[in-house]
Design a protein around this motif. Structure first.
Motif, PDB file in Angstrom:
ATOM      1  N   HIS A   1       1.056  -1.326  -0.464  1.00 43.30           N
ATOM      2  CA  HIS A   1       0.052   0.260  -0.231  1.00 43.30           C
ATOM      3  C   HIS A   1       0.920   1.396   0.535  1.00 43.30           C
ATOM      4  CE1 HIS A   1      -3.232  -1.960   1.175  1.00 43.30           C
ATOM      5  NE2 HIS A   1      -2.950  -3.080   2.120  1.00 43.30           N
ATOM      6  N   ILE A   2       0.457   2.199  -1.044  1.00 45.71           N
ATOM      7  CA  ILE A   2       1.787   3.106  -0.557  1.00 45.71           C
ATOM      8  C   ILE A   2       0.305   4.836  -0.620  1.00 45.71           C
ATOM      9  CG2 ILE A   2       3.076   2.499  -2.667  1.00 45.71           C
ATOM     10  CD1 ILE A   2       2.053   3.913  -4.421  1.00 45.71           C
ATOM     11  N   LEU A   3       1.567   5.686  -0.112  1.00 40.19           N
ATOM     12  CA  LEU A   3       0.637   7.095  -0.724  1.00 40.19           C
ATOM     13  C   LEU A   3       1.074   7.762  -1.203  1.00 40.19           C
ATOM     14  CD1 LEU A   3      -1.757   8.776   1.086  1.00 40.19           C
ATOM     15  CD2 LEU A   3      -0.122   9.677   2.540  1.00 40.19           C
ATOM     16  N   LEU A   4       0.147   8.600  -2.123  1.00 42.03           N
ATOM     17  CA  LEU A   4       0.847   9.669  -2.652  1.00 42.03           C
ATOM     18  C   LEU A   4       0.038  11.068  -2.340  1.00 42.03           C
ATOM     19  CD1 LEU A   4       0.677   8.533  -6.424  1.00 42.03           C
ATOM     20  CD2 LEU A   4       2.522   7.919  -4.669  1.00 42.03           C
ATOM     21  N   ALA A   5       1.055  12.327  -2.063  1.00 43.83           N
ATOM     22  CA  ALA A   5       0.199  13.100  -1.877  1.00 43.83           C
ATOM     23  C   ALA A   5       0.192  14.305  -3.173  1.00 43.83           C
ATOM     24  CB  ALA A   5       0.677  13.966  -0.935  1.00 43.83           C
ATOM     25  N   ASP A   6      -0.407  14.723  -3.665  1.00 43.49           N
ATOM     26  CA  ASP A   6      -0.174  15.402  -5.334  1.00 43.49           C
ATOM     27  C   ASP A   6       0.514  14.758  -5.832  1.00 43.49           C
ATOM     28  OD1 ASP A   6      -2.061  17.249  -4.206  1.00 43.49           O
ATOM     29  OD2 ASP A   6      -0.895  18.767  -3.084  1.00 43.49           O
ATOM     30  N   ASP A   7       0.797  13.481  -5.649  1.00 45.29           N
ATOM     31  CA  ASP A   7       1.338  12.555  -7.247  1.00 45.29           C
ATOM     32  C   ASP A   7       2.722  12.437  -6.652  1.00 45.29           C
ATOM     33  OD1 ASP A   7      -1.436  12.570  -9.051  1.00 45.29           O
ATOM     34  OD2 ASP A   7       0.220  14.276  -9.474  1.00 45.29           O
ATOM     35  N   GLN A   8       2.992  12.929  -5.475  1.00 37.78           N
ATOM     36  CA  GLN A   8       4.215  12.500  -4.757  1.00 37.78           C
ATOM     37  C   GLN A   8       4.576  11.576  -3.752  1.00 37.78           C
ATOM     38  OE1 GLN A   8       7.505  13.311  -6.148  1.00 37.78           O
ATOM     39  NE2 GLN A   8       5.509  14.777  -7.686  1.00 37.78           N
ATOM     40  N   PRO A   9       5.578  10.476  -3.093  1.00 41.88           N
ATOM     41  CA  PRO A   9       5.346  10.151  -2.649  1.00 41.88           C
ATOM     42  C   PRO A   9       5.363   9.982  -0.558  1.00 41.88           C
ATOM     43  CG  PRO A   9       6.717   8.776  -4.289  1.00 41.88           C
ATOM     44  CD  PRO A   9       6.264  10.394  -4.705  1.00 41.88           C
ATOM     45  N   ALA A  10       4.221   9.827  -0.681  1.00 37.89           N
ATOM     46  CA  ALA A  10       4.474   9.687   1.208  1.00 37.89           C
ATOM     47  C   ALA A  10       3.789   8.834   2.397  1.00 37.89           C
ATOM     48  CB  ALA A  10       3.518  11.119   0.949  1.00 37.89           C
ATOM     49  N   ASP A  11       4.996   9.711   3.906  1.00 36.02           N
ATOM     50  CA  ASP A  11       4.957   9.102   4.652  1.00 36.02           C
ATOM     51  C   ASP A  11       3.183   8.456   5.084  1.00 36.02           C
ATOM     52  OD1 ASP A  11       4.895   7.384   6.997  1.00 36.02           O
ATOM     53  OD2 ASP A  11       6.312   8.239   7.685  1.00 36.02           O
ATOM     54  N   PRO A  12       2.366   7.877   5.510  1.00 34.96           N
ATOM     55  CA  PRO A  12       0.921   8.061   6.102  1.00 34.96           C
ATOM     56  C   PRO A  12       1.020   7.868   7.263  1.00 34.96           C
ATOM     57  CG  PRO A  12       0.998   5.275   4.364  1.00 34.96           C
ATOM     58  CD  PRO A  12       2.188   6.430   4.491  1.00 34.96           C
ATOM     59  N   ALA A  13       1.708   7.824   7.999  1.00 34.37           N
ATOM     60  CA  ALA A  13       2.423   8.721   9.608  1.00 34.37           C
ATOM     61  C   ALA A  13       3.104  10.054   9.707  1.00 34.37           C
ATOM     62  CB  ALA A  13       3.123   7.722  10.053  1.00 34.37           C
ATOM     63  N   ASN A  14       2.843  10.263   8.873  1.00 34.44           N
ATOM     64  CA  ASN A  14       3.560  11.792   8.405  1.00 34.44           C
ATOM     65  C   ASN A  14       3.807  12.385   7.518  1.00 34.44           C
ATOM     66  OD1 ASN A  14       4.863  14.660   9.454  1.00 34.44           O
ATOM     67  ND2 ASN A  14       6.713  13.778   9.115  1.00 34.44           N
TER      68      ASN A  14
END
Length: 216
Positions: free
Chosen positions: A110-123
């Protein structure tokens, strides 16, 4: 001294207060009341989540850093708590918890993208749009069997729907959406654009389950 109770609309009451108090005093009273309301809301938030929230202040519909410019007679103040961080951390934890446990590979993908950039779900960083995806090639099959992403999206919307918009769908982790065309003549034109047709097919073929989160 006799006391007379009279009715009146909020506008009448505000007008009476305006006559009784100076502009400076009215601003002090209104600002103090707004800060008290903010403090109560932040205390309730801290009790629920264990920390003081990040608060965005809006005065008369515009972002503000404080209440110094508040119009005491017609001004409007809104405090908005950014619960995106809590929502994202909760969604990620639920995706992992609801994942098939056979090898653990799906749960780890599972990955998170913030405005299409990889991001840490915890931060997570500030962003206009967050999206969870699973990078395993069999993610769509898992969704058809177990409904992991859709179930978590429904639960997240129930839990955080008053502060963020949570959506479920299918998106490609490698390609942006490529719009098709409708109508016989429009589809006929596509036959002369083989590169675009190939891109559309690849985008559809690489779609995986997705949970999107945007601020409400």
């Amino acid at each position: 001294m006799p006391v007379t109770h009279t009715g009146g609309t909020p506008a009448d009451i505000r007008a009476a207060v305006a006559l009784a108090l100076s502009p400076e005093r009215r601003r002090f009273v209104v600002t103090a009341a707004a800060r008290e309301a903010q403090a109560r809301a932040e205390a309730a938030y801290q009790q629920e989540f264990g920390r003081v929230p990040e608060t965005a202040v809006t005065v008369d519909g515009r972002a503000a850093t404080g209440l110094t410019g508040l119009d005491p007679d017609q001004g409007e103040v809104a405090f908005r708590f950014a619960r995106a961080s809590e929502a994202l951390a909760w969604i990620h934890a639920q995706l992992v918890a609801q994942s098939p446990k056979l090898t653990g590979a799906y749960a780890a993908a599972h990955i998170l993208l913030a405005d299409d950039q990889p991001a840490d779900p915890a931060n997570p960083p500030p962003a206009a749009r967050y999206i969870f995806l699973n990078t395993r090639p069999y993610a769509r099959k898992v969704e058809r069997w177990d409904g992991v992403y859709q179930a978590v999206a429904v639960l997240a919307d129930r839990r955080f729907g008053n502060s963020v918009h949570v959506g479920f769908g299918y998106e490609s982790p490698t390609l942006d959406y490529i719009a098709g065309e409708t109508g016989r003549s429009a589809r006929a034109r596509l036959r002369g654009q083989p590169t675009r047709v190939a891109g559309m097919r690849l985008e559809r073929a690489t779609r995986v389950p997705a949970i999107t989160v945007v601020l409400a």
